[in-house]
Motif scaffolding. Structure first.
Motif, mmCIF file in Angstrom:
data_model
loop_
_atom_site.group_PDB
_atom_site.id
_atom_site.type_symbol
_atom_site.label_atom_id
_atom_site.label_comp_id
_atom_site.label_asym_id
_atom_site.label_seq_id
_atom_site.Cartn_x
_atom_site.Cartn_y
_atom_site.Cartn_z
ATOM 1 N N ALA A 297 -2.204 -43.866 38.136
ATOM 2 C CA ALA A 297 -3.096 -44.499 37.164
ATOM 3 C C ALA A 297 -2.297 -45.222 36.079
ATOM 4 N N ASP A 298 -1.198 -44.620 35.639
ATOM 5 C CA ASP A 298 -0.359 -45.288 34.632
ATOM 6 C C ASP A 298 0.197 -46.604 35.174
ATOM 7 N N ARG A 299 0.640 -46.585 36.426
ATOM 8 C CA ARG A 299 1.143 -47.830 37.036
ATOM 9 C C ARG A 299 0.028 -48.859 37.160
ATOM 10 N N LEU A 300 -1.186 -48.379 37.441
ATOM 11 C CA LEU A 300 -2.330 -49.276 37.585
ATOM 12 C C LEU A 300 -2.616 -50.012 36.285
ATOM 13 N N TRP A 301 -2.614 -49.278 35.157
ATOM 14 C CA TRP A 301 -2.924 -49.928 33.885
ATOM 15 C C TRP A 301 -1.818 -50.905 33.491
ATOM 16 N N ARG A 302 -0.557 -50.568 33.811
ATOM 17 C CA ARG A 302 0.529 -51.509 33.505
ATOM 18 C C ARG A 302 0.392 -52.783 34.345
ATOM 19 N N LEU A 303 0.026 -52.601 35.607
ATOM 20 C CA LEU A 303 -0.178 -53.763 36.469
ATOM 21 C C LEU A 303 -1.348 -54.608 35.968
ATOM 22 N N ALA A 304 -2.419 -53.941 35.539
ATOM 23 C CA ALA A 304 -3.584 -54.670 35.024
ATOM 24 C C ALA A 304 -3.206 -55.479 33.781
ATOM 25 N N ALA A 305 -2.388 -54.893 32.907
ATOM 26 C CA ALA A 305 -1.938 -55.627 31.710
ATOM 27 C C ALA A 305 -1.107 -56.848 32.110
ATOM 28 N N LEU A 306 -0.253 -56.687 33.104
ATOM 29 C CA LEU A 306 0.556 -57.813 33.572
ATOM 30 C C LEU A 306 -0.324 -58.924 34.140
ATOM 31 N N VAL A 307 -1.334 -58.549 34.930
ATOM 32 C CA VAL A 307 -2.242 -59.539 35.514
ATOM 33 C C VAL A 307 -2.982 -60.295 34.415
ATOM 34 N N ALA A 308 -3.431 -59.576 33.396
ATOM 35 C CA ALA A 308 -4.140 -60.229 32.291
ATOM 36 C C ALA A 308 -3.233 -61.240 31.582
ATOM 37 N N LEU A 309 -1.978 -60.866 31.362
ATOM 38 C CA LEU A 309 -1.038 -61.779 30.709
ATOM 39 C C LEU A 309 -0.788 -63.029 31.559
ATOM 40 N N VAL A 310 -0.611 -62.821 32.868
ATOM 41 C CA VAL A 310 -0.364 -63.959 33.757
ATOM 42 C C VAL A 310 -1.592 -64.871 33.814
ATOM 43 N N ALA A 311 -2.789 -64.274 33.864
ATOM 44 C CA ALA A 311 -4.012 -65.074 33.905
ATOM 45 C C ALA A 311 -4.161 -65.902 32.629
ATOM 46 N N PHE A 312 -3.855 -65.283 31.496
ATOM 47 C CA PHE A 312 -3.933 -66.011 30.226
ATOM 48 C C PHE A 312 -2.907 -67.143 30.195
ATOM 49 N N ALA A 313 -1.698 -66.855 30.686
ATOM 50 C CA ALA A 313 -0.659 -67.881 30.726
ATOM 51 C C ALA A 313 -1.042 -69.028 31.655
ATOM 52 N N ALA A 314 -1.683 -68.689 32.786
ATOM 53 C CA ALA A 314 -2.097 -69.733 33.734
ATOM 54 C C ALA A 314 -3.116 -70.674 33.106
ATOM 55 N N MET A 315 -4.030 -70.114 32.323
ATOM 56 C CA MET A 315 -5.016 -70.962 31.649
ATOM 57 C C MET A 315 -4.328 -71.881 30.627
ATOM 58 N N GLY A 316 -3.347 -71.313 29.879
ATOM 59 C CA GLY A 316 -2.643 -72.121 28.900
ATOM 60 C C GLY A 316 -1.805 -73.221 29.533
ATOM 61 N N ILE B 23 -3.037 -65.315 41.549
ATOM 62 C CA ILE B 23 -3.808 -64.926 42.738
ATOM 63 C C ILE B 23 -3.142 -63.751 43.453
ATOM 64 N N THR B 24 -1.823 -63.808 43.577
ATOM 65 C CA THR B 24 -1.089 -62.728 44.249
ATOM 66 C C THR B 24 -1.256 -61.405 43.516
ATOM 67 N N LEU B 25 -1.104 -61.437 42.188
ATOM 68 C CA LEU B 25 -1.204 -60.200 41.410
ATOM 69 C C LEU B 25 -2.615 -59.628 41.418
ATOM 70 N N VAL B 26 -3.618 -60.489 41.433
ATOM 71 C CA VAL B 26 -4.997 -59.999 41.488
ATOM 72 C C VAL B 26 -5.252 -59.270 42.803
ATOM 73 N N LEU B 27 -4.723 -59.801 43.900
ATOM 74 C CA LEU B 27 -4.877 -59.130 45.193
ATOM 75 C C LEU B 27 -4.148 -57.786 45.199
ATOM 76 N N VAL B 28 -2.950 -57.758 44.617
ATOM 77 C CA VAL B 28 -2.206 -56.494 44.522
ATOM 78 C C VAL B 28 -2.968 -55.494 43.665
ATOM 79 N N LEU B 29 -3.544 -55.969 42.567
ATOM 80 C CA LEU B 29 -4.321 -55.108 41.678
ATOM 81 C C LEU B 29 -5.549 -54.552 42.395
ATOM 82 N N ALA B 30 -6.201 -55.374 43.211
ATOM 83 C CA ALA B 30 -7.383 -54.914 43.955
ATOM 84 C C ALA B 30 -7.012 -53.758 44.880
ATOM 85 N N VAL B 31 -5.883 -53.874 45.564
ATOM 86 C CA VAL B 31 -5.424 -52.792 46.447
ATOM 87 C C VAL B 31 -5.103 -51.535 45.631
ATOM 88 N N ALA B 32 -4.449 -51.725 44.466
ATOM 89 C CA ALA B 32 -4.060 -50.589 43.627
ATOM 90 C C ALA B 32 -5.281 -49.850 43.088
#
Length: 249
Positions: A94-113, A224-233
């Motif tokens: 679960a700890d790894r999951l939340w860290r991965l989710a935070a990373l995905v959120a940062l990447v998604a925000f960066a992609a929009m910018g 897109i890659t990280l979102v798919l990884v997050l879905a599996v996690a």
């Protein structure tokens, strides 16, 4: 004769330990790497405990089978030991999951910018579908962020005061359900971001725009890659939690 009895007792002890480890591996079969680690660790502990039992025993005693039974009894039922290891693994997962989710959120925000800085701004587009996609992208991202934070808080609160009671399990699974909803919102945001970015990347390629357009392309691919990884996690974490709850029942 005594030597034969001793050998028989030793074989009985080995069989008892092997049966115990097999039961432990069977309880953890949902996670083969975890099962292998636990069987190896518990096997080492049992071996040390049996050696200590033998050191303190009568040299003429041949009750190796009885010693194995006593050692195993002190360890506890395989299902209980498996549940303890599985619960610890769940916390780490679960700890790894939340860290991965935070990373995905940062990447998604960066992609929009990066899309906004390096490609034609969507706000200047008169296409109502593009404007709707932009609104969906932003709203879905905000919803994913808020739901993910709420779900993470519930799950961490349940694990911080870890007692496998009904309230803790309810909070943990509520957190995981919110995480699934947050994941769905994030996937919706990524889909809208893709619909906005790909046509602009195509236009930039046709117009021979500079290499700066590679940044939004790379960010979108990583997103897109990280979102798919997050879905599996998320799916694996939820399945793992269900197994732990069943083991502790």
């Amino acid at each position: 004769m005594t030597e034969s009895v001793s050998e028989t007792a030793t074989e009985s002890a080995v069989e008892a330990v092997d049966a115990y480890l097999d039961a432990l591996a069977d309880a953890l079969r949902f996670d083969p790497p975890l099962a292998a680690r636990v069987v190896e660790e518990v096997g080492d502990h049992l071996e040390c405990a049996l050696a200590a039992e033998a050191d303190g025993a009568d040299p003429d005693a041949t009750d190796a089978g009885g010693a194995a039974a006593r050692v195993i009894a002190r360890f506890g039922a395989p299902r209980r030991i498996a549940a303890q290891f599985a619960a610890l693994a769940l916390q780490q997962q679960a700890d790894r999951l939340w860290r991965l989710a935070a990373l995905v959120a940062l990447v998604a925000f960066a992609a929009m910018g990066l899309r906004r800085w390096h490609l034609d701004p969507v706000e200047m587009d008169s296409d109502p579908l593009a404007l709707a996609a932009l609104a969906l992208d932003r709203l879905a991202f905000i919803a994913a962020l808020l739901l993910g934070l709420w779900g993470g808080w519930l799950a961490r609160d349940a694990r911080r005061r870890w007692q496998p009671g009904a309230r803790d399990w309810a909070r943990l699974f509520a957190g995981l359900r919110l995480s699934l909803v947050a994941l769905a919102a994030l996937m919706l945001s990524v889909a809208a971001d893709t619909a906005l970015t790909v046509p602009r990347l195509t236009d930039a390629a046709v117009e021979n725009v500079g290499p700066g357009t590679l940044w939004p392309a790379a960010a979108l691919t990583l997103e897109i890659t990280l979102v798919l990884v997050l879905a599996v996690a998320v799916s694996r974490c939820r399945d793992h939690a269900a197994v732990v709850r069943r083991l502790l029942a």
